[in-house]
Scaffold this active site. Structure first.
Site, short mmCIF file in Angstrom:
data_model
loop_
_atom_site.label_atom_id
_atom_site.label_comp_id
_atom_site.label_asym_id
_atom_site.label_seq_id
_atom_site.Cartn_x
_atom_site.Cartn_y
_atom_site.Cartn_z
N HIS A 53 -7.14 -6.34 -1.12
CA HIS A 53 -6.07 -5.36 -0.94
C HIS A 53 -5.09 -5.72 0.17
O HIS A 53 -3.90 -5.38 0.08
CB HIS A 53 -6.69 -3.99 -0.63
CG HIS A 53 -5.67 -2.91 -0.45
ND1 HIS A 53 -4.84 -2.50 -1.48
CD2 HIS A 53 -5.31 -2.18 0.64
CE1 HIS A 53 -4.03 -1.55 -1.04
NE2 HIS A 53 -4.29 -1.34 0.24
N ASP A 87 0.86 -1.18 0.00
CA ASP A 87 0.00 0.00 0.00
C ASP A 87 0.91 1.24 0.00
O ASP A 87 1.80 1.34 -0.83
CB ASP A 87 -0.97 -0.07 1.19
CG ASP A 87 -1.99 1.07 1.22
OD1 ASP A 87 -2.97 1.00 0.47
OD2 ASP A 87 -1.79 2.02 2.00
#
Length: 318
Positions: A294, A99
């Protein structure tokens, strides 16, 4: 077993988790996460003969959180990783980021190839420095409700996210009720960033109540301002990285993402994943883990660990 301590690096205190002995591997987490996000990777890499260090990044958890918004540029965050390597008494390291930690890892490799001998990025592709500032390009494209934009005004997102931290973390980390995960990236009028969430849903099988409680307890103490300040440097980072326009990262590299990660399924993300070699001429593998979202290193630790270990062993032996 991993241990924890606070280490001074780049002029600030960084809380770190570390384990193992051998070549140094630094793990950089993203938003809104912690060094704890690497709980499945730290023991696996340490057992394989690496010295693994995962900091709470600047602004997070038990690390320092400077008050000044401008203290969260890509130069500051990469500076922390460079300083960490030096503070550990090392001159070389391999760096892995997920991320927001992925841009830190990519830029660390870009800025300091003399230190960072290999780089792996999870979820976020390497820097393609585009034709203009990210927030300006959104506005020019007629987009006004992307979450990056919602995060800009100090205090607004903090108030929403800190109102009920347990609900916030349950929605952000544990939420899975959206048919289109990218919908969560757009903020509907009056509904805030969490408007899409369903906190009453059961947690996904990769996240236990005890694990979620760790994130909740830490963010209840730290708040969200430090992490949000990273987003408030998006346009500034574009300005600061002008000298690296069209630069490539020549070290051995690895990219991992989940097939259901909204970061790579959108138009821009998908294009960038298909063109990784433009920036990464020494890309060793592009691993898209089917069905993963994610939070890939937490969702699918066995597959992520296997890929990281194969990559790190190969580059450290080479």
């Amino acid at each position: 077993m991993s241990s924890t301590r606070v280490i001074k690096a780049n002029g600030i205190d960084l809380f770190i988790r570390e384990a193992g002995q051998g070549p140094l591997v630094v793990l950089c987490h993203g938003w809104p996460e912690l060094s704890y996000s690497w709980r499945h990777q730290i023991p696996a890499l340490a057992d394989a003969g690496f010295h693994v260090v995962a900091p709470d990044m600047r602004g997070y958890g038990q690390s320092a959180a400077p008050a000044d918004v401008t203290a969260y540029s890509i130069f500051d965050t990469v500076g922390d990783v460079v300083g960490l390597v030096q503070a550990l008494g090392e001159t070389k390291a391999m760096v892995v980021g997920h991320d927001w930690g992925a841009p830190v890892a990519w830029h660390a490799a870009l800025f300091r190839p003399d230190i960072f001998t290999a780089v792996a990025g999870l979820s976020v592709p390497p820097p393609f420095r585009g034709r203009g500032k990210p927030l300006e390009l959104l506005r020019q494209g007629g987009i006004t409700n992307f979450y990056w934009q919602y995060f800009q005004t100090p205090g607004v997102a903090e108030a929403e996210l800190e109102h009920d931290v347990a609900r916030t973390m349950r929605i952000v980390l544990g939420g899975r009720g959206l048919a289109d995960p990218s919908a969560a990236m757009f903020v509907q009028d009056g509904k805030g960033f969490l408007g899409h969430g369903h906190p009453e849903e059961p947690l996904p099988d990769w996240l236990s109540e005890a694990e979620l409680a760790n994130f909740i307890e830490t963010f209840q103490k730290s708040g969200f301002r430090g992490g949000l300040n990273w987003y408030r440097n998006l346009d500034r980072n574009w300005e600061l990285t002008a000298p690296w326009q069209d630069a490539q990262i020549h070290q051995p590299s690895l990219f991992i993402a989940g097939s259901k990660d909204a970061v790579i399924t959108g138009l821009i993300g998908a294009k960038r994943v298909n063109e990784l070699e433009r920036v990464l001429p020494n890309l060793t593998r592009r691993l898209i883990i089917e069905g993963a979202g994610h939070w890939v290193q937490q969702e699918r630790p066995d597959e992520v660990n296997a890929a990281l270990l194969a990559f790190l062993r190969n580059v450290s032996s080479g």
